[in-house]
Every structure is written in structure tokens, then in C-alpha cells.
Design a protein around this motif. Structure first.
Motif, PDB file in Angstrom:
ATOM      1  N   ILE A   1       0.843  -1.208   0.000  1.00 49.62           N
ATOM      2  CA  ILE A   1       0.000   0.000   0.000  1.00 49.62           C
ATOM      3  C   ILE A   1       0.869   1.245   0.000  1.00 49.62           C
ATOM      4  O   ILE A   1       0.605   2.216  -0.726  1.00 49.62           O
ATOM      5  CB  ILE A   1      -0.944   0.002   1.232  1.00 49.62           C
ATOM      6  CG1 ILE A   1      -1.948  -1.153   1.131  1.00 49.62           C
ATOM      7  CG2 ILE A   1      -1.676   1.338   1.341  1.00 49.62           C
ATOM      8  CD1 ILE A   1      -2.771  -1.355   2.397  1.00 49.62           C
ATOM      9  N   LEU A   2       1.933   1.215   0.804  1.00 47.07           N
ATOM     10  CA  LEU A   2       2.832   2.369   0.897  1.00 47.07           C
ATOM     11  C   LEU A   2       3.509   2.642  -0.441  1.00 47.07           C
ATOM     12  O   LEU A   2       3.655   3.797  -0.854  1.00 47.07           O
ATOM     13  CB  LEU A   2       3.883   2.099   1.977  1.00 47.07           C
ATOM     14  CG  LEU A   2       4.635   3.292   2.582  1.00 47.07           C
ATOM     15  CD1 LEU A   2       3.663   4.388   3.023  1.00 47.07           C
ATOM     16  CD2 LEU A   2       5.481   2.828   3.749  1.00 47.07           C
ATOM     17  N   GLY A   3       3.885   1.571  -1.142  1.00 48.29           N
ATOM     18  CA  GLY A   3       4.494   1.747  -2.454  1.00 48.29           C
ATOM     19  C   GLY A   3       3.537   2.407  -3.428  1.00 48.29           C
ATOM     20  O   GLY A   3       3.914   3.321  -4.181  1.00 48.29           O
TER      21      GLY A   3
ATOM     22  N   LEU B   1      -5.501  -5.434   5.281  1.00 46.13           N
ATOM     23  CA  LEU B   1      -5.390  -4.164   4.566  1.00 46.13           C
ATOM     24  C   LEU B   1      -5.679  -2.963   5.461  1.00 46.13           C
ATOM     25  O   LEU B   1      -4.969  -1.952   5.413  1.00 46.13           O
ATOM     26  CB  LEU B   1      -6.332  -4.168   3.359  1.00 46.13           C
ATOM     27  CG  LEU B   1      -6.060  -5.241   2.301  1.00 46.13           C
ATOM     28  CD1 LEU B   1      -7.015  -5.069   1.123  1.00 46.13           C
ATOM     29  CD2 LEU B   1      -4.623  -5.191   1.815  1.00 46.13           C
ATOM     30  N   LEU B   2      -6.700  -3.067   6.297  1.00 45.27           N
ATOM     31  CA  LEU B   2      -7.085  -1.915   7.121  1.00 45.27           C
ATOM     32  C   LEU B   2      -6.102  -1.678   8.269  1.00 45.27           C
ATOM     33  O   LEU B   2      -5.823  -0.517   8.628  1.00 45.27           O
ATOM     34  CB  LEU B   2      -8.502  -2.104   7.652  1.00 45.27           C
ATOM     35  CG  LEU B   2      -9.597  -2.127   6.568  1.00 45.27           C
ATOM     36  CD1 LEU B   2     -10.973  -2.324   7.200  1.00 45.27           C
ATOM     37  CD2 LEU B   2      -9.575  -0.840   5.739  1.00 45.27           C
TER      38      LEU B   2
ATOM     39  N   THR C   1      -5.999   1.371  -0.795  1.00 41.69           N
ATOM     40  CA  THR C   1      -6.709   0.370   0.015  1.00 41.69           C
ATOM     41  C   THR C   1      -8.138   0.192  -0.455  1.00 41.69           C
ATOM     42  O   THR C   1      -8.620  -0.941  -0.609  1.00 41.69           O
ATOM     43  CB  THR C   1      -6.699   0.784   1.503  1.00 41.69           C
ATOM     44  OG1 THR C   1      -5.353   0.953   1.937  1.00 41.69           O
ATOM     45  CG2 THR C   1      -7.376  -0.278   2.359  1.00 41.69           C
ATOM     46  N   ILE C   2      -8.832   1.296  -0.692  1.00 37.72           N
ATOM     47  CA  ILE C   2     -10.222   1.227  -1.155  1.00 37.72           C
ATOM     48  C   ILE C   2     -10.296   0.519  -2.505  1.00 37.72           C
ATOM     49  O   ILE C   2     -11.148  -0.357  -2.728  1.00 37.72           O
ATOM     50  CB  ILE C   2     -10.833   2.639  -1.257  1.00 37.72           C
ATOM     51  CG1 ILE C   2     -10.999   3.250   0.137  1.00 37.72           C
ATOM     52  CG2 ILE C   2     -12.173   2.595  -1.984  1.00 37.72           C
ATOM     53  CD1 ILE C   2     -11.433   4.706   0.130  1.00 37.72           C
TER      54      ILE C   2
ATOM     55  N   GLY D   1      -3.094   8.907  -0.450  1.00 42.08           N
ATOM     56  CA  GLY D   1      -2.829   7.907  -1.475  1.00 42.08           C
ATOM     57  C   GLY D   1      -3.003   6.496  -0.947  1.00 42.08           C
ATOM     58  O   GLY D   1      -3.542   5.622  -1.637  1.00 42.08           O
ATOM     59  N   ALA D   2      -2.554   6.275   0.289  1.00 46.44           N
ATOM     60  CA  ALA D   2      -2.701   4.958   0.910  1.00 46.44           C
ATOM     61  C   ALA D   2      -4.169   4.584   1.055  1.00 46.44           C
ATOM     62  O   ALA D   2      -4.557   3.427   0.836  1.00 46.44           O
ATOM     63  CB  ALA D   2      -2.014   4.940   2.274  1.00 46.44           C
TER      64      ALA D   2
END
Length: 419
Positions: free
Chosen positions: A117-119, A342-343, A140-141, A135-136
Motif C-alpha cells: 500500500i505504501l508503495g 489491509l485496514l 486500500t479502497i 494515497g494509501a
């Protein structure tokens, strides 16, 4: 906790072996290889080459050798038993130990998701100047929608193809920079531990031998239910699976090595410190000129999305396995596992002040969890009760246990380096 969650599914609902049709078109080993060019790998390899030149190439070699054995071994489990690693752990290992192993695996999946996610968030920041946290959230969404609706199946092959092209561009660039091949050859086969390098060494290990990929590989294989076929078909699948795994892992070794070689020939040679992932776009500059940063960011975004999807699937498989079920995104246990990974990763990102260092540490955490997964896997695949006549030979068993021991020793060395 497990008792509370046990009956969250709809009454009478039976999980199906589904959600993995995409793997009819690509080999399971190839999908694992996509993880070799995820954002965590880019950060680990960039740090290894920029800070230590060619000295840490040996860890890519060692990690890949171990990975071939481990991925092949866990695929055997799925083919012979029809169970993924998570299911088999819960069924055949005592509850006290199985819950500890799978809980730690879930934490590792969170660490994996964090890196992916960070990437993606860093890529959106490079492309649109979007804040990392915003952006993260978008990444995720998007991934949750893709996984929960199975829409990812329409784009997964294109994502893999695009990211693969970027990986190939690293190979092409090797002809454009001045590589010290003598130092590289030495680095590939000579273990060394430069001062202060243990975090990077372990992050490279965790970026190659990823716990979630062991769970995912066994899930992909067992979803095909080869164990329901006759011995002739099972033996054929075991044979072709090894070829798929071997070729895929060698490709992964080459991609990782290329990244380190390029970083060593550019940043290390010029003594340029690397403090952020965005600097890696300079590796593409000789090939793509002024457009390097944009192409790098787009590739990083696709790499982040593709690997976050597989990370979420692995988490769903691990969590569903805790309830002795296969991965099925229509099943509530699988859905909850995906969401938890993910969350929780998204929540942690909101507290990270240095994204690049966060990527490095996330990969290091994966290496710390590895021994738990490896020892459980080898125990299961060496058991006649689990594998029947397809259990590990004594040579395979002790070879795999030795690998688990090497990783454990490296983890101990990591902790000592902090003292």
C-alpha cells in the motif's frame, strides 16, 4: 476470539473453491515472482546496492535457493492433500501452537500489505503530488473493491504484464551502466556482513522469502484439488510444478540482482545516500530520459496494486484456514481476513513518518516471522499422517529444517546488532 468468530457466516453457507480462476492462465510460481518486484523489494534492493555496493548480492542468491525449496515443498502440500498451509496447520498441529503460528502469519501479512500500500501511495505522490496518507487510503479502497467484487481478474494479467516489462527494463539497463562484474560475481557467492548491514540483509531476505507467498502458493495449488485425482495425475502435477517454480524463482533472482547491480553502479559508485524510494527513478533515466520518473511511478503504482491484491488474498487464506476453510471471497472468514490485513496496514501507515524506512522495516519483520512458518510447513510435509506416501524424504526434511535454522540464526544476529 476464534469461538466468537466461528459462526459469522450465513446459516448453511459452505465455502467454495473459487476466486482463483486467474491462475488457469499463469503459473502459480509466476505469480509469486511478481512479488519480486513489489515496492518492498524495490526499497530493499535499492538500499542494499546503494549502501553496500555488490556486497549483499549473496543474500539474493541464498534467499532464492531457499525459496525454490520452500515454494516447491509447500506446493506439494496443496497437490497431495487438497489443503492450503493454513488449513493443514489448523487441522494437524495442536491448537495452542497452530493459533500462534497463524496469528503471527496474519501479522506478517499486515506488514506485507503495509509495504504494498505504501508503495502505491508513494507512486500517487510522485504522479499527482497526493499526500502519502491520502494515497494509501485510495489504494486500500481500490484493492478492497477489486477483491470483494472479483473485478481484479479482468486486470490482473495486464498488471502483471506491465510490471514484468519494467522488470525487463532493469535487465536492459545493465548494458548501459558500468557494472564491476568481478565484484558482482564475488558478491553473489561470498557471504559478508558489512557494519550496520543486518537490517538491510534481513529486509532482502524478507523481500524474497515472504511468508504470505508460502500460504498463497499452497492456496493456489490446492484450489485445483489435484488430490482428488489418481496417483498418475498427482505425480505429473508434482513434476510440472517444480519446473514452474524453478523457472519462476530464477527469473525473480535475476530481477532482484539487476536492481542491486544498478543501484551499486549508480548510487554506491557516486556515494549518493538513498533516503527515499523516489530516487530509484534515476535508475531508469539512461533508458527513458526525462520521462523516467513518470514511467517509474506508474510501474510502482501497478506493482503496488498487484502485490496488494495478492497480499490481501494470502491474508484471506490464512484467516479462513484458522476455521479450517479454503479461501473464498464470498465467505465471511475470507472477507474478514482480507479486511484485517489491509485496514490494519493502512492504520499503521498513518503513524509512519519515514515511508522509505517503513518499507525496509516491514520487509525485516517478514524475515522474523519466517521460521514459524517454515518449521510448521516442514513438520506437516514430513508427516505420513498429512502427506501419506508423498511426505518429504529424510534428505528433503533435514535440508528444509537447516534452512529454517539458518534464518533463525540470522534473526538472532539481527537482534544482537541492536544491542
Amino acid at each position: 476470539m476464534f469461538k466468537t468468530l466461528k459462526n459469522i457466516d450465513k446459516k448453511g453457507y459452505e465455502p467454495q473453491y473459487g476466486g482463483l480462476d486467474i491462475f488457469k492462465y499463469i503459473g502459480p510460481g509466476l505469480l509469486v515472482t511478481v512479488g519480486f518486484i513489489d515496492p518492498g523489494n524495490w526499497a530493499s534492493n535499492l538500499a542494499a546496492g546503494a549502501d553496500y555496493g555488490y556486497a549483499l548480492l549473496w543474500m539474493v542468491s541464498l534467499s532464492t535457493i531457499m525459496l525454490i525449496f520452500l515454494q516447491h515443498n509447500v506446493a506439494h502440500l496443496g497437490i497431495a492433500t487438497g489443503l492450503c498451509l493454513s488449513e493443514a496447520t489448523m487441522i494437524y498441529i495442536k491448537p495452542t501452537y497452530s493459533k500462534l503460528i497463524l496469528s503471527s502469519a496474519m501479522l506478517a501479512s499486515v506488514s506485507t500489505s503495509l509495504a504494498e500500500i505504501l508503495g502505491g501511495a508513494i507512486a500517487l505522490n510522485m504522479l499527482f503530488d497526493l499526500p502519502i496518507r491520502a494515497g494509501a487510503l485510495l489504494v486500500t479502497i481500490f484493492v478492497l473493491i477489486m477483491l470483494y467484487t472479483n473485478a481484479y481478474r479482468m486486470i490482473e494479467k495486464w498488471i502483471i504484464a506491465f510490471v514484468s516489462v519494467i522488470g525487463l527494463s532493469f535487465f536492459y539497463e545493465l548494458s548501459l551502466v558500468d557494472i564491476d562484474w568481478n565484484s558482482a560475481m564475488t558478491g553473489w557467492v561470498t557471504p559478508s556482513f558489512p557494519k550496520g548491514s543486518m537490517i538491510v540483509i534481513m529486509s532482502v531476505l524478507g523481500a524474497v522469502v515472504m511468508p504470505h507467498n508460502l500460504f498463497l502458493h499452497s492456496e493456489i495449488i490446492q484450489s485445483r484439488q489435484w488430490n482428488l485425482k489418481d496417483d498418475k495425475i498427482i505425480k505429473k502435477q508434482l513434476k510440472f510444478e517444480f519446473l514452474d517454480t524453478f523457472i519462476s524463482m530464477i527469473i525473480g533472482w535475476a530481477i532482484n540482482s539487476a536492481m542491486i547491480l544498478l543501484a551499486a553502479a549508480t548510487f554506491f559508485k557516486t556515494k549518493t545516500p538513498v533516503t527515499e524510494l523516489e530516487q530509484a527513478n534515476h535508475l531508469l533515466a539512461p533508458l527513458l530520459g526525462e520521462h523516467a520518473a513518470v514511467v517509474f511511478a506508474v510501474a510502482l503504482l501497478f506493482a503496488g496494486l498487484a502485490s496488494t491484491i495478492t497480499s490481501g488474498m494470502a491474508a484471506g487464506s490464512i484467516f479462513a484456514g484458522m476455521f479450517k476453510e479454503p479461501y473464498d471471497i464470498k465467505d465471511n472468514h475470507s472477507r474478514l481476513g482480507v479486511a484485517l490485513s489491509l485496514l490494519l496496514a493502512l492504520a499503521i501507515i498513518y503513524f509512519i513518518s519515514n515511508p522509505f524506512q517503513g518499507l525496509i522495516i516491514s520487509q525485516m519483520i517478514l524475515s522474523i516471522q519466517l521460521p514459524f512458518t517454515i518449521f510448521a510447513q516442514v513438520y506437516l510435509t514430513s508427516s505420513s499422517k498429512v502427506m501419506g506416501k508423498y511426505k518429504n524424504s529424510n534428505l528433503s526434511k533435514y535440508t528444509l529444517y537447516t534452512m529454517g535454522g539458518i534464518i533463525t540464526i540470522l534473526n538472532i544476529a539481527l537482534f544482537i546488532s541492536f544491542l
